[in-house]
Design a protein around this motif. Structure first.
Motif, PDB file in Angstrom:
ATOM      1  N   MET A   1       0.852  -1.178   0.000  1.00 33.52           N
ATOM      2  CA  MET A   1       0.000   0.000   0.000  1.00 33.52           C
ATOM      3  C   MET A   1       0.894   1.237   0.000  1.00 33.52           C
ATOM      4  O   MET A   1       1.823   1.331   0.798  1.00 33.52           O
ATOM      5  CB  MET A   1      -0.898  -0.033   1.240  1.00 33.52           C
ATOM      6  N   ARG A   2       0.615   2.162  -0.907  1.00 38.73           N
ATOM      7  CA  ARG A   2       1.359   3.420  -0.962  1.00 38.73           C
ATOM      8  C   ARG A   2       0.377   4.580  -1.022  1.00 38.73           C
ATOM      9  O   ARG A   2      -0.659   4.478  -1.689  1.00 38.73           O
ATOM     10  CB  ARG A   2       2.227   3.491  -2.228  1.00 38.73           C
ATOM     11  N   ILE A   3       0.708   5.676  -0.350  1.00 40.60           N
ATOM     12  CA  ILE A   3      -0.081   6.894  -0.478  1.00 40.60           C
ATOM     13  C   ILE A   3       0.655   7.830  -1.422  1.00 40.60           C
ATOM     14  O   ILE A   3       1.835   8.133  -1.220  1.00 40.60           O
ATOM     15  CB  ILE A   3      -0.287   7.578   0.886  1.00 40.60           C
ATOM     16  N   LEU A   4      -0.024   8.251  -2.464  1.00 39.47           N
ATOM     17  CA  LEU A   4       0.525   9.195  -3.429  1.00 39.47           C
ATOM     18  C   LEU A   4      -0.085  10.553  -3.111  1.00 39.47           C
ATOM     19  O   LEU A   4      -1.298  10.731  -3.228  1.00 39.47           O
ATOM     20  CB  LEU A   4       0.182   8.755  -4.860  1.00 39.47           C
ATOM     21  N   ARG A   5       0.742  11.486  -2.687  1.00 45.96           N
ATOM     22  CA  ARG A   5       0.255  12.798  -2.269  1.00 45.96           C
ATOM     23  C   ARG A   5       0.104  13.727  -3.472  1.00 45.96           C
ATOM     24  O   ARG A   5       0.965  13.774  -4.348  1.00 45.96           O
ATOM     25  CB  ARG A   5       1.207  13.424  -1.252  1.00 45.96           C
ATOM     26  N   ALA A   6      -0.979  14.496  -3.452  1.00 46.91           N
ATOM     27  CA  ALA A   6      -1.269  15.403  -4.568  1.00 46.91           C
ATOM     28  C   ALA A   6      -0.117  16.359  -4.831  1.00 46.91           C
ATOM     29  O   ALA A   6       0.202  16.668  -5.985  1.00 46.91           O
ATOM     30  CB  ALA A   6      -2.556  16.171  -4.288  1.00 46.91           C
ATOM     31  N   ALA A   7       0.564  16.807  -3.778  1.00 50.12           N
ATOM     32  CA  ALA A   7       1.657  17.774  -3.936  1.00 50.12           C
ATOM     33  C   ALA A   7       2.872  17.169  -4.635  1.00 50.12           C
ATOM     34  O   ALA A   7       3.738  17.898  -5.124  1.00 50.12           O
ATOM     35  CB  ALA A   7       2.077  18.320  -2.573  1.00 50.12           C
ATOM     36  N   GLU A   8       2.928  15.835  -4.712  1.00 52.83           N
ATOM     37  CA  GLU A   8       4.100  15.164  -5.289  1.00 52.83           C
ATOM     38  C   GLU A   8       3.863  14.645  -6.706  1.00 52.83           C
ATOM     39  O   GLU A   8       4.757  14.068  -7.313  1.00 52.83           O
ATOM     40  CB  GLU A   8       4.526  14.009  -4.375  1.00 52.83           C
ATOM     41  N   LEU A 144     -11.295  12.562  -4.299  1.00 56.36           N
ATOM     42  CA  LEU A 144     -11.521  13.819  -5.007  1.00 56.36           C
ATOM     43  C   LEU A 144     -11.774  14.954  -4.023  1.00 56.36           C
ATOM     44  O   LEU A 144     -11.189  16.023  -4.117  1.00 56.36           O
ATOM     45  CB  LEU A 144     -12.702  13.692  -5.973  1.00 56.36           C
ATOM     46  N   ASP A 145     -12.660  14.707  -3.062  1.00 56.93           N
ATOM     47  CA  ASP A 145     -12.942  15.722  -2.049  1.00 56.93           C
ATOM     48  C   ASP A 145     -13.268  15.034  -0.728  1.00 56.93           C
ATOM     49  O   ASP A 145     -13.567  13.848  -0.696  1.00 56.93           O
ATOM     50  CB  ASP A 145     -14.076  16.657  -2.482  1.00 56.93           C
ATOM     51  N   GLY A 146     -13.177  15.783   0.349  1.00 54.53           N
ATOM     52  CA  GLY A 146     -13.366  15.200   1.666  1.00 54.53           C
ATOM     53  C   GLY A 146     -12.049  14.632   2.188  1.00 54.53           C
ATOM     54  O   GLY A 146     -11.005  14.732   1.552  1.00 54.53           O
ATOM     55  N   ILE A 147     -12.132  14.030   3.362  1.00 51.22           N
ATOM     56  CA  ILE A 147     -10.976  13.371   3.985  1.00 51.22           C
ATOM     57  C   ILE A 147     -11.402  11.954   4.338  1.00 51.22           C
ATOM     58  O   ILE A 147     -12.473  11.736   4.901  1.00 51.22           O
ATOM     59  CB  ILE A 147     -10.511  14.127   5.246  1.00 51.22           C
ATOM     60  N   VAL A 148     -10.552  10.993   3.974  1.00 57.45           N
ATOM     61  CA  VAL A 148     -10.881   9.582   4.164  1.00 57.45           C
ATOM     62  C   VAL A 148      -9.708   8.886   4.831  1.00 57.45           C
ATOM     63  O   VAL A 148      -8.552   9.112   4.458  1.00 57.45           O
ATOM     64  CB  VAL A 148     -11.166   8.909   2.793  1.00 57.45           C
ATOM     65  N   THR A 149      -9.993   8.053   5.842  1.00 57.38           N
ATOM     66  CA  THR A 149      -8.957   7.178   6.386  1.00 57.38           C
ATOM     67  C   THR A 149      -9.160   5.800   5.772  1.00 57.38           C
ATOM     68  O   THR A 149     -10.290   5.378   5.512  1.00 57.38           O
ATOM     69  CB  THR A 149      -9.004   7.095   7.921  1.00 57.38           C
ATOM     70  N   GLU A 159      -6.301  13.060   1.825  1.00 61.77           N
ATOM     71  CA  GLU A 159      -6.880  14.390   1.716  1.00 61.77           C
ATOM     72  C   GLU A 159      -7.235  14.630   0.255  1.00 61.77           C
ATOM     73  O   GLU A 159      -6.937  13.804  -0.610  1.00 61.77           O
ATOM     74  CB  GLU A 159      -5.894  15.414   2.274  1.00 61.77           C
ATOM     75  N   PRO A 160      -7.919  15.746  -0.074  1.00 64.49           N
ATOM     76  CA  PRO A 160      -8.352  15.961  -1.454  1.00 64.49           C
ATOM     77  C   PRO A 160      -7.219  15.798  -2.474  1.00 64.49           C
ATOM     78  O   PRO A 160      -6.133  16.339  -2.305  1.00 64.49           O
ATOM     79  CB  PRO A 160      -8.884  17.393  -1.433  1.00 64.49           C
ATOM     80  N   ARG A 161      -7.502  14.990  -3.486  1.00 67.85           N
ATOM     81  CA  ARG A 161      -6.631  14.677  -4.630  1.00 67.85           C
ATOM     82  C   ARG A 161      -5.493  13.711  -4.291  1.00 67.85           C
ATOM     83  O   ARG A 161      -4.704  13.382  -5.169  1.00 67.85           O
ATOM     84  CB  ARG A 161      -6.079  15.935  -5.312  1.00 67.85           C
ATOM     85  N   ALA A 181     -17.565  12.131   1.121  1.00 67.59           N
ATOM     86  CA  ALA A 181     -16.382  12.200   0.267  1.00 67.59           C
ATOM     87  C   ALA A 181     -16.693  11.580  -1.083  1.00 67.59           C
ATOM     88  O   ALA A 181     -17.490  10.632  -1.176  1.00 67.59           O
ATOM     89  CB  ALA A 181     -15.203  11.484   0.921  1.00 67.59           C
ATOM     90  N   THR A 182     -16.079  12.121  -2.117  1.00 65.85           N
ATOM     91  CA  THR A 182     -16.192  11.558  -3.464  1.00 65.85           C
ATOM     92  C   THR A 182     -14.883  10.856  -3.808  1.00 65.85           C
ATOM     93  O   THR A 182     -13.803  11.447  -3.675  1.00 65.85           O
ATOM     94  CB  THR A 182     -16.480  12.654  -4.505  1.00 65.85           C
ATOM     95  N   LEU A 183     -14.994   9.614  -4.236  1.00 66.41           N
ATOM     96  CA  LEU A 183     -13.827   8.790  -4.543  1.00 66.41           C
ATOM     97  C   LEU A 183     -13.943   8.240  -5.958  1.00 66.41           C
ATOM     98  O   LEU A 183     -15.042   8.018  -6.465  1.00 66.41           O
ATOM     99  CB  LEU A 183     -13.741   7.593  -3.588  1.00 66.41           C
ATOM    100  N   PHE A 184     -12.791   8.008  -6.564  1.00 64.62           N
ATOM    101  CA  PHE A 184     -12.730   7.224  -7.787  1.00 64.62           C
ATOM    102  C   PHE A 184     -11.908   5.982  -7.488  1.00 64.62           C
ATOM    103  O   PHE A 184     -10.770   6.080  -7.014  1.00 64.62           O
ATOM    104  CB  PHE A 184     -12.101   8.020  -8.929  1.00 64.62           C
ATOM    105  N   VAL A 185     -12.502   4.803  -7.728  1.00 67.90           N
ATOM    106  CA  VAL A 185     -11.813   3.538  -7.520  1.00 67.90           C
ATOM    107  C   VAL A 185     -11.425   3.004  -8.906  1.00 67.90           C
ATOM    108  O   VAL A 185     -12.290   2.811  -9.769  1.00 67.90           O
ATOM    109  CB  VAL A 185     -12.699   2.526  -6.767  1.00 67.90           C
ATOM    110  N   ILE A 186     -10.129   2.819  -9.097  1.00 64.84           N
ATOM    111  CA  ILE A 186      -9.576   2.413 -10.394  1.00 64.84           C
ATOM    112  C   ILE A 186      -8.944   1.045 -10.219  1.00 64.84           C
ATOM    113  O   ILE A 186      -8.040   0.868  -9.395  1.00 64.84           O
ATOM    114  CB  ILE A 186      -8.515   3.442 -10.857  1.00 64.84           C
TER     115      ILE A 186
END
Length: 195
Positions: A1-8, A144-149, A159-161, A181-186
């Motif tokens: 599992m990896r978290i890809l941050r929007a800022a990166e 996409l929006d909201g905060i999800v754990t 966090e968003p994005r 929260a709105t999510l896209f599952v790919i």
């Protein structure tokens, strides 16, 4: 599992030079626009015009923000996509024109190499915990929006994005929104080679 941050995320020019794209993830790592197996990205579309062509690639598009876009795909009736629309799949090597409905949009692009990889994109709006099942080689969850754990112990915070990328070893993942929260599952799979 990896978290890809929007800022990166990596920002790069479109293949046709008409704008910029924000690359969320690509396989193999570091692949360019002509040699990826799969690619997930976001693009800011400021004006109408032709889509970049990708030979031998299938694409799914979803509108993340803005009023939407009308796609004119050769050989089909025009398709209108808005934030409320389901993600829309089409061949990336068919001539396609985009006309904005009313001002710029940001879209989500998922692309896979035809004959080697497949993908599915699902848009979810959640306001209560949800368990998603991992039946793919790679699963990405874009918040996409909201905060999800994510995870049964809340090990990852999106966090968003931000995007969570999960490999084939995980069986299921619990997603718990702070509010709605709105999510896209790919989900991306490799097509088995013929023996």
């Amino acid at each position: 599992m990896r978290i890809l941050r929007a800022a990166e995320y990596r920002v790069m020019p479109w293949k046709n030079g008409g704008g910029t794209t924000t690359e969320i993830a690509v396989s193999p790592d570091g692949a360019g626009l002509d040699d990826f197996d799969w690619r997930v990205s976001m693009a800011r579309v400021e004006s109408g015009g032709p889509f970049s062509g990708f030979v031998g690639v299938d694409r799914t598009l979803a509108v993340l923000d803005g009023d939407g876009v009308v796609l004119d795909i050769a050989g089909r009736a025009p398709i209108e996509l808005t934030q409320a629309s389901a993600p829309f799949s089409f061949p990336a090597d068919v001539p396609t024109q985009a006309a904005l409905i009313a001002g710029p949009i940001t879209d989500l692009n998922v692309m896979t190499r035809r004959g080697q990889m497949t993908h599915k994109v699902e848009r979810l709006v959640i306001s209560a915990p949800l368990d998603i099942h991992m039946e793919a080689a790679t699963t990405l969850v874009l918040c996409l929006d909201g905060i999800v754990t994510a995870g049964h112990a809340g090990v990852a915070k999106l966090e968003p994005r931000d995007t969570l990328m999960i490999g084939p070893d995980a069986r299921e993942m619990r997603l718990e929104p702070a509010r709605t929260a709105t999510l896209f599952v790919i989900r991306i799979d490799r097509i088995p080679a013929n023996d």
